[in-house]
Design an enzyme around this catalytic site. Sequence first.
Site, PDB file in Angstrom:
ATOM      1  CE1 TYR A 199      68.366  37.129  47.943  1.00  0.00           C
ATOM      2  CE2 TYR A 199      67.486  36.970  45.714  1.00  0.00           C
ATOM      3  CZ  TYR A 199      67.591  37.647  46.912  1.00  0.00           C
ATOM      4  OH  TYR A 199      66.922  38.826  47.101  1.00  0.00           O
TER       5      TYR A 199
ATOM      6  CE  LYS B 198      65.995  36.528  38.819  1.00  0.00           C
ATOM      7  NZ  LYS B 198      66.396  37.879  39.082  1.00  0.00           N
TER       8      LYS B 198
ATOM      9  CG  ASP C 167      63.724  30.252  44.157  1.00  0.00           C
ATOM     10  OD1 ASP C 167      63.285  30.639  43.064  1.00  0.00           O
ATOM     11  OD2 ASP C 167      64.227  31.010  45.006  1.00  0.00           O
TER      12      ASP C 167
HETATM   13  N1  PMP Z   1      64.754  33.356  43.945  1.00  0.00           N
HETATM   14  C1  PMP Z   1      65.822  33.398  43.139  1.00  0.00           C
HETATM   15  C2  PMP Z   1      66.518  32.119  42.761  1.00  0.00           C
HETATM   16  C3  PMP Z   1      66.278  34.628  42.651  1.00  0.00           C
HETATM   17  O1  PMP Z   1      67.379  34.674  41.874  1.00  0.00           O
HETATM   18  C4  PMP Z   1      65.583  35.797  42.999  1.00  0.00           C
HETATM   19  C5  PMP Z   1      66.006  37.167  42.484  1.00  0.00           C
HETATM   20  N2  PMP Z   1      67.178  37.282  41.880  1.00  0.00           N
HETATM   21  C6  PMP Z   1      64.473  35.692  43.834  1.00  0.00           C
HETATM   22  C7  PMP Z   1      64.082  34.455  44.292  1.00  0.00           C
HETATM   23  C8  PMP Z   1      63.707  36.907  44.253  1.00  0.00           C
HETATM   24  O2  PMP Z   1      62.988  37.400  43.164  1.00  0.00           O
HETATM   25  P1  PMP Z   1      62.559  38.932  43.113  1.00  0.00           P
HETATM   26  O3  PMP Z   1      63.808  39.725  42.930  1.00  0.00           O
HETATM   27  O4  PMP Z   1      61.605  38.991  41.947  1.00  0.00           O
HETATM   28  O5  PMP Z   1      61.883  39.230  44.400  1.00  0.00           O
END
Ligand code: PMP
Length: 455
Positions: free
Chosen positions: A149, A268, A240
Amino acid sequence: MDFQKDYIEGHPASRKLYQRAVQIFPSGVTHDARFLKPFPIYVSRAQGARKWDVDGHEYIDYWMGHGSLILGHRYPDVVDALYSQLEKGTHFGACHELEVEWGKKVIDLVPSAERVRFTASGTEATLMAIRLARAYTGKKKIIRFFGHYHGWHDAVSTGIFPPFDLPDSAGIPEQFLKTTIALPPDDPKLLEDLLEKEQDVAAVILEPSGGFSGSFPLTTEYLKTLRELTDQTGVVLIFDEVVTGFRYAPGGAQEYHGVKPDLSCFAKILAGGLPGGAVAGKREIMAYLDLKEDAEWNRKKRILHPGTFNANPLSAASGLATLKIIEQGEVIPKANQNAHDIRYTLNRVINRHGINWCAHGENSIVHILMNHSCPKQDTCDRGLCTYDYRRIYHKDPLLLTSFRDAMLTHGVDSVGDHWWISWVHSGDLIDKTADAFDQTITTLKSRLSDRFENQ
Ligand code: PMP
C-alpha cells in the site's frame, strides 16, 4: 444482529453520533478503515496506550494514530513542544527554524537521505517520489507489488487488494493504469524478466517491510536482489517507509536491512502524530525539485512542489521532538519487545482455543492471521513461513468486523488484524489484551462457529 448485540447495547452515545455522521459523511466516516459495522466508536480522549470513548469506556489502543504514535498518546516532550509552538504561531507562511532542524534530523538518521522535502501526508510523499523518478529517468512506468500500500493517488491505486486484477478505486483513467505494473511480491525472477524486456520503467516502489506493513514479510536477500536489479537497469528504487521509517530502526527499514534505496517516503512517526510526510534521497534525484535561474528548466524539467501545510510548524515541533527521543535508542527496542510479548501471549491463547489462527509480525507490528496457521507459531516473530500471500490478503469481512466489535466490547481497539505497538504497551496491558482476546475468541466461536476452520 445477535452477535453484535453486546457492542450495540454498550455504545449508545457512539451510536447516536454515528446516526448524525451518516447525514454528513459518505458512510459516516472520514477514513475507510474507521468504518465499522454496526457503527464505529467515537473517542474523546487518549493518554499513553489508552483511550476513552464518549460512552465512558476505556480501551487499550492498538491504532496508535494509525501507527504514528510509537511514543504513545500525549508523550510529555511532544506535548511540551506543541504547546511551546502554539504560543508562537501555527503557520507563518514562511520558512522557519524548526523545519531546518527537523529536516536535518531526517538526514542524520536515514542512511540514504542526502536531501529531504516535507509534504503533508504519506500519499503526497509517494506521489512526489514517483514524479521525481519519472523526471530523473525520463521514463513513464512504475512497478509495484501486489498487496503493498502506498496511499491513494492514481499511480498506486492498482494491485492493492486480491484478486489484484482491477484498480482498487474507481475514477482512474484507463490509460493511466497502463503506466503502473503490479507484480506478485515474492518472485524476483518475474521482476528481473520484466526489467529486461520493458525499457520504459522509471521506478520500483515497495514497502520494505512487505505488503500492508509487513503482513507478508520480506527478507534482506530479497531487498538486496531488488537493489541489484534496479542498479543494473538504472531504475529508481523507492522504499515506502511510511510505516517502517523510525520504527524498524531510527533509520528505518533501510538501516534494519542494510539496503539503501534511491528515494524514501516517510509520514506517520516522522511527524509524531500530526499530519506530515517527506521524501528523502539522493541529491541528484532530489535536485529535480530545485528552482533555477533557467526558466526552461523550471517549466519543463523540475517537479512543481507547493503545499500549504508542508513542514507546518506544529508538525515540525512534534516530529522533531519524537525523532529526538527515538534517536536516544530506547524506544524501538522496547516497542519491539512489547510486540514480541504480545505475539507470544496471543499465540498461547490461540493454541488454547485450538483454532487455526496466528499472531505474527516483525519489530513493533502485530498481525493476526485468521484461519491461516503458521507452522512456527509458538516462536513466530516474523511470519516468514510458507504461507500464500493471496490467502493472507483474502480476509473474511464478517469475521473481521465481529472480531473488532468483540475486542472493543472487551476493551481493546485495533485496526482489526493489524496492531501498532508502542513502547508503552507493556506489563498488565498485555495481560488485559490477552484476556480480551480470549473472551473475544470464545464469543466468536459461539456466535460464528461456521467461520472457524479446523486446525
Ligand atoms: N504508504 C504506506 C506504507 C502506508 O501505510 C500509508 C498509510 N497507511 C501511506 C503510504 C499513505 O500515508 P497517508 O495515510 O499519510 O497518506
